[in-house]
Design an enzyme around this catalytic site. Structure first.
Site, PDB file in Angstrom:
ATOM      1  N   LYS A   1       6.012  -2.260  -2.478  1.00  0.00           N
ATOM      2  CA  LYS A   1       6.758  -2.815  -1.183  1.00  0.00           C
ATOM      3  C   LYS A   1       8.237  -2.492  -1.324  1.00  0.00           C
ATOM      4  O   LYS A   1       8.749  -2.269  -0.302  1.00  0.00           O
ATOM      5  CB  LYS A   1       6.628  -4.508  -1.161  1.00  0.00           C
TER       6      LYS A   1
ATOM      7  N   LYS B   1       0.940   2.057   9.600  1.00  0.00           N
ATOM      8  CA  LYS B   1       0.205   1.055   9.223  1.00  0.00           C
ATOM      9  C   LYS B   1      -1.243   1.599   8.920  1.00  0.00           C
ATOM     10  O   LYS B   1      -1.677   1.045   8.054  1.00  0.00           O
ATOM     11  CB  LYS B   1       0.316  -0.093  10.363  1.00  0.00           C
TER      12      LYS B   1
ATOM     13  N   ASN C   1      13.160  -1.757 -14.996  1.00  0.00           N
ATOM     14  CA  ASN C   1      12.962  -1.268 -13.814  1.00  0.00           C
ATOM     15  C   ASN C   1      13.777  -0.243 -13.506  1.00  0.00           C
ATOM     16  O   ASN C   1      15.008  -0.440 -13.601  1.00  0.00           O
ATOM     17  CB  ASN C   1      12.962  -2.471 -12.913  1.00  0.00           C
ATOM     18  N   GLY C   2      13.309   0.794 -12.892  1.00  0.00           N
ATOM     19  CA  GLY C   2      14.174   2.079 -12.650  1.00  0.00           C
ATOM     20  C   GLY C   2      13.630   3.091 -13.184  1.00  0.00           C
ATOM     21  O   GLY C   2      12.446   3.481 -13.743  1.00  0.00           O
TER      22      GLY C   2
ATOM     23  N   CYS D   1       8.760  -1.244 -10.047  1.00  0.00           N
ATOM     24  CA  CYS D   1       8.571  -2.406 -11.121  1.00  0.00           C
ATOM     25  C   CYS D   1       9.314  -3.708 -11.064  1.00  0.00           C
ATOM     26  O   CYS D   1      10.383  -3.750 -10.517  1.00  0.00           O
ATOM     27  CB  CYS D   1       8.806  -1.863 -12.655  1.00  0.00           C
TER      28      CYS D   1
ATOM     29  N   HIS E   1       0.288  21.776  20.936  1.00  0.00           N
ATOM     30  CA  HIS E   1       0.556  22.596  20.197  1.00  0.00           C
ATOM     31  C   HIS E   1       0.300  22.702  18.942  1.00  0.00           C
ATOM     32  O   HIS E   1       1.123  22.956  17.872  1.00  0.00           O
ATOM     33  CB  HIS E   1       2.211  22.661  20.265  1.00  0.00           C
TER      34      HIS E   1
ATOM     35  N   GLU F   1       4.552   4.104  14.168  1.00  0.00           N
ATOM     36  CA  GLU F   1       4.643   2.663  13.274  1.00  0.00           C
ATOM     37  C   GLU F   1       2.953   2.643  13.270  1.00  0.00           C
ATOM     38  O   GLU F   1       2.686   1.983  12.280  1.00  0.00           O
ATOM     39  CB  GLU F   1       5.370   1.620  13.910  1.00  0.00           C
TER      40      GLU F   1
ATOM     41  N   GLU G   1      -1.303   3.570   5.813  1.00  0.00           N
ATOM     42  CA  GLU G   1      -1.188   2.778   4.431  1.00  0.00           C
ATOM     43  C   GLU G   1      -2.100   1.834   4.096  1.00  0.00           C
ATOM     44  O   GLU G   1      -2.274   1.700   2.840  1.00  0.00           O
ATOM     45  CB  GLU G   1       0.237   1.860   4.850  1.00  0.00           C
TER      46      GLU G   1
ATOM     47  N   ARG H   1       6.184  -5.060  -6.257  1.00  0.00           N
ATOM     48  CA  ARG H   1       7.146  -4.037  -6.848  1.00  0.00           C
ATOM     49  C   ARG H   1       6.292  -2.890  -7.530  1.00  0.00           C
ATOM     50  O   ARG H   1       6.959  -2.206  -7.850  1.00  0.00           O
ATOM     51  CB  ARG H   1       8.308  -4.599  -7.572  1.00  0.00           C
TER      52      ARG H   1
ATOM     53  N   TRP I   1       5.057   0.041 -11.359  1.00  0.00           N
ATOM     54  CA  TRP I   1       4.668   1.089 -10.617  1.00  0.00           C
ATOM     55  C   TRP I   1       5.160   2.308 -11.287  1.00  0.00           C
ATOM     56  O   TRP I   1       6.255   2.606 -11.498  1.00  0.00           O
ATOM     57  CB  TRP I   1       5.301   1.081  -9.311  1.00  0.00           C
TER      58      TRP I   1
HETATM   59  C1  G6P Z   1       8.063   1.145   1.397  1.00  0.00           C
HETATM   60  C2  G6P Z   1       7.146  -0.312   1.882  1.00  0.00           C
HETATM   61  C3  G6P Z   1       7.136  -0.056   3.505  1.00  0.00           C
HETATM   62  C4  G6P Z   1       8.704  -0.122   4.012  1.00  0.00           C
HETATM   63  C5  G6P Z   1       9.401   1.074   3.333  1.00  0.00           C
HETATM   64  C6  G6P Z   1      11.017   0.639   3.682  1.00  0.00           C
HETATM   65  O1  G6P Z   1       7.324   2.121   1.634  1.00  0.00           O
HETATM   66  O2  G6P Z   1       5.802   0.096   1.726  1.00  0.00           O
HETATM   67  O3  G6P Z   1       6.596  -1.283   4.119  1.00  0.00           O
HETATM   68  O4  G6P Z   1       8.899   0.013   5.224  1.00  0.00           O
HETATM   69  O5  G6P Z   1       9.424   1.023   1.898  1.00  0.00           O
HETATM   70  O6  G6P Z   1      11.374  -0.339   2.907  1.00  0.00           O
HETATM   71  P1  G6P Z   1      12.667  -1.341   3.369  1.00  0.00           P
HETATM   72  O7  G6P Z   1      12.781  -2.563   2.271  1.00  0.00           O
HETATM   73  O8  G6P Z   1      13.924  -0.391   3.026  1.00  0.00           O
HETATM   74  O9  G6P Z   1      12.554  -1.676   4.699  1.00  0.00           O
END
Ligand code: G6P
Length: 591
Positions: free
Chosen positions: A586, A472, A99-100, A2, A491, A468, A475, A27, A73
C-alpha cells in the site's frame, strides 16, 4: 517498503508485536518476524509469508525486556527466511529491523568482506547490521556507532536496533522512511506509523530525518548530529486511524462503501454553510499562480488528471506528472508555478523525492494526503487533509473519490461558488444509488471472468475513469488490462482483439457518445465483447450499466466507484486475496 515495530520495558510483547505488525502489513507481506530478548537470551521467530503465518508460529507468550518486529516487502533479496527480518549481525551483537533501501550497500559490503565479515542472505539490512557491529568495535559505544553508520549510509532507513548487551534499551535511527515514537507507561514504543501504538499511548513523537537515539522503559533520548534534541509531542485522531472490518468481508468493500460518508464529511470540513474553510494564504497562492503542476503516483495520479482539468478550467496552465518521472527530470514552467502533491499515504518515496526538489527551489507546494503528520504533509507549504479514515486495502478506493471531491471544493473556494457543495451532495445520492445496484455490477463481473484481456476506453473525463478502472482491475484480479483513449484503439491495440477480449467502454459524455460507440463497434466486429457503461443522458438499450446523473465535472467519481465494485467482484469470484494483492504494497516507500 516494510513495516517495523519495537518496544522496551519488561512485559509480554505478544499482542503488541503481532497485532502491531498486522496493522502494518499494508506496507508489505512477503515475510515477517519478531525478536524478543529475555533472561533466556535472544529469540527470533520468522516466517516466509504473512503476519497471520507468523502468529501461528510464534509462542503465545513473548515475555522480555525488549522486542522488535517486521513485515517485509522484498526489495534486495527474495522472500526467504535468511532475508526475513529481524536480522542478526555476524557476531550476534546486534539485531535490527529496517524499512527502506540502502543505495550504497555494495561498497559497504565490499568493505565488510575485507574486514572478514560473511553474509547469510542478500539483504541490504544485513549490511547495516554488520556495519553497525563493525563500527561499534571501533567506537566508544552504540550511539557513536550509530552516528558513524548514519554518515556512511546512502538511501532510506527507519531502524530499530537491539544491542545484545543492553536489553534495557531500544536504539533507532531514521532517514527518508517514517518512524514514530510512542511514550507509554513503564514501556516505550516505536513503529512505522501510529496505528500499532494506539492501544498503548496517546503521546507520540515524530522522528525527523537523520535523528537517532534510544528508548528505555522510562526515558526517550533523541539526537541530531552531536546534540540531544527536545521532544515535541503530538496527538493522533484515534477515530480516523481505526482498523476494523465492521462486519464487512474485506476492507476494500468497506472502504468503497465509506465513500459517500467521506464526501459528505469533506463538505462539512471545508464549508461551514456560509464560507469555505481553506486558509486565506492557500487560496491567495493558488489564485496568483499561473501554472499548477500536479505530482503523484498510482491512483493518486489519476485524481491529479482530474485536477489538471479543474485548473485549466480556472484558466491556469496545468499538467500532471508521475512522480517517479518528474523526480529525475523536473519540468517546471510558467512564471509563478505552484505544485499540488497528491498522496493517500503521504509517504510515497518518489513523491518525497519530488518534494525535496520543490522545497530546494523554494516553490509553494500544497499536499493533499490522507495521513496527517506524514512526510509529505509535514514538508508541504499548505496541507490539505482528506480525513477519509485509514485506508487498509492495498487497492486505493475511497481516497481517490475524496481526492477528486476535495479538489472540486477547492475550485469552488477559488471561485467562491457555493453550489459545488450542492453538486457534491447530489453525488453522494448518486453513489448510494450505485451501491443499491451492486448485484447488477456483480453480474457484469461474472461475465468478465470469461476473458483474458480487458481493454478500458473513454474520452475526456471518461478516459480518467477508464485508466483508474483498469488499474483497479489489474491490481486485484490479475487479468491483463489496458486503458487508452477511445480514439487510440485503432492505432495498435485493436490488433490484439479476439473472442477472449472484452472492452469496457466508459461513455458518459454526450459530446463523445457517438465516437465511443463507434470504437466499441470496431471491437465487436473483431469478435471482442463489449460492455458499455453509460450515464442517464446517453443510455441505450444494451448498455450494461447506467450511471446516475451528476454534474459533468465530478462524473469521474461515480464511474470510478462503479469500477471499484467491478474489480472487487471479479477478484471475489476468482477467490484471490482482495485486500492484499500479490507483489503489491500500500505504501511504496522505495523508489
Ligand atoms: C501504491 C498503492 C496504490 C496507490 C499508490 C500511490 O501503488 O498500491 O493504491 O495509489 O501506491 O500511493 P499514495 O499513497 O502516494 O497515494
Amino acid at each position: 517498503m516494510c513495516g517495523i515495530v519495537g518496544g522496551v520495558g519488561k512485559g509480554n510483547y505478544h499482542d503488541f508485536l503481532l497485532n502491531g505488525l498486522s496493522s502494518l502489513d499494508y506496507r508489505g507481506y512477503d515475510s515477517a518476524g519478531v525478536t524478543i530478548v529475555n533472561e533466556g537470551g535472544i529469540k527470533t521467530y520468522k516466517v516466509v509469508g504473512t503476519v497471520e503465518d507468523l502468529i501461528k508460529k510464534a509462542p503465545e507468550e513473548l515475555n522480555g525486556f525488549v522486542g522488535i518486529g517486521h513485515t517485509r516487502w522484498a526489495t534486495h533479496g527474495t522472500p526467504t527466511l535468511n532475508n526475513a527480518h529481524p536480522i542478526v549481525s555476524m557476531h550476534k551483537e546486534f539485531v535490527i529491523v529496517h524499512n527502506g533501501v540502502i543505495e550504497n550497500f555494495l561498497s559497504l559490503r565490499t568493505k565488510l568482506l575485507e574486514e572478514g565479515y560473511a553474509f547469510k542472505g542478500e539483504t541490504d539490512t544485513e549490511i547495516i547490521a554488520n556495519y553497525l557491529e563493525y563500527s561499534y568495535h571501533h567506537s566508544d559505544g552504540v550511539l557513536t556507532a550509530i552516528k558513524k553508520l548514519i554518515l556512511r549510509l546512502r538511501g532510506s532507513y527507519a531502524l530499530a536496533i537491539i544491542h545484545a548487551k543492553e536489553p534495557d534499551k531500544l536504539y533507532f535511527a531514521k532517514k527518508n522512511s517514517p518512524l514514530i515514537i510512542g511514550e507509554g507507561q513503564g514501556m516505550n514504543y516505536l513503529a512505522s506509523d501510529a496505528v500499532p501504538l494506539l492501544s498503548y499511548t496517546d503521546k507520540f513523537i515524530d522522528i525527523d530525518d537523520l535523528q537517532y537515539g534510544f528508548l528505555t522503559s522510562s526515558d526517550i533520548k533523541i539526537f541530531y548530529k552531536n546534540d540531544e534534541v527536545p521532544k515535541h509531542y503530538i496527538t493522533k485522531n484515534v477515530e480516523l486511524l481505526k482498523k476494523e472490518l465492521n462486519g464487512y468481508e474485506s476492507y476494500m468493500l468497506k472502504e468503497i462503501e465509506e465513500t459517500p460518508a467521506i464526501i459528505s464529511r469533506l463538505c462539512t470540513n471545508y464549508f461551514d454553510g456560509t464560507e469555505f474553510k481553506f486558509s486565506k494564504s492557500l487560496i491567495r497562492s493558488l489564485k496568483s499562480a499561473d501554472t499548477i503542476i500536479f505530482l503523484s503516483c498510482g491512483t493518486s495520479y489519476h485524481a491529479s488528471l482530474e485536477g489538471v482539468r479543474y485548473m485549466r478550467y480556472l484558466g491556469k496552465a496545468s499538467e500532471a506528472y508521475v512522480a517517479s518521472e518528474w523526480a529525475y527530470e523536473p519540468v517546471i514552467f510558467g512564471k509563478k508555478p505552484l505544485f499540488i502533491l497528491i498522496s493517500q499515504s503521504g509517504e510515497t518515496a518518489d513523491l518525497i523525492k519530488c518534494q525535496k526538489v520543490i522545497n530546494d527551489y523554494g516553490f509553494i507546494n500544497i499536499s493533499v494526503t490522507n495521513t496527517p503528520g506524514s512526510s509529505i504533509d509535514r514538508e508541504s507549504t499548505h496541507s490539505l487533509l482528506l480525513n477519509a479514515g485509514l485506508e487498509v486495502s492495498v487497492a486505493s478506493t475511497k481516497a481517490f473519490s475524496a481526492q477528486v471531491a476535495l479538489l472540486a471544493i477547492l475550485v469552488g473556494a477559488i471561485e467562491n461558488r457555493f453550489n459545488v457543495i450542492d453538486h457534491l451532495r447530489t453525488l453522494v445520492d448518486a453513489l448510494e444509488k450505485i451501491t443499491a445496484q451492486k448485484e447488477n455490477i456483480d453480474l457484469i463481473a461474472q461475465k468478465l471472468l470469461n476473458y483474458n484481456l480487458l481493454f478500458f476506453i473513454g474520452r475526456g473525463n471518461d478516459l480518467i475513469a477508464a485508466k483508474e478502472a483498469c488499474l483497479k482491475m489489474k491490481e486485484i484480479t490479475y487479468i491483463h488490462s489496458e486503458a487508452f483513449p477511445g480514439g487510440e484503439m485503432k492505432h495498435g491495440p485493436i490488433a490484439l482483439i479476439d473472442h477472449k477480449t472484452a472492452l469496457i467502454a466508459f461513455n458518459c459524455e454526450s459530446m463523445t457518445n457517438a465516437a465511443i460507440r463507434n470504437n466499441a463497434k470496431e471491437v465487436e466486429t473483431r469478435k471482442g465483447s463489449i460492455f458499455i457503461v453509460s450515464s442517464e443522458a446517453v443510455y441505450r438499450g444494451g448498455d450494461v450499466f447506467s450511471l446516475p446523473y451528476v454534474k459533468p465535472y465530478i462524473k469521474v467519481i461515480p464511474a470510478v466507484y462503479f469500477s471499484q465494485y467491478l474489480a472487487y467482484f471479479v477478484a471475489k469470484h476468482k477467490g484471490v486475496n482482495i485486500d492484499k494483492p500479490r507483489n503489491l504494497a500500500k505504501s511504496v516507500t522505495v523508489e
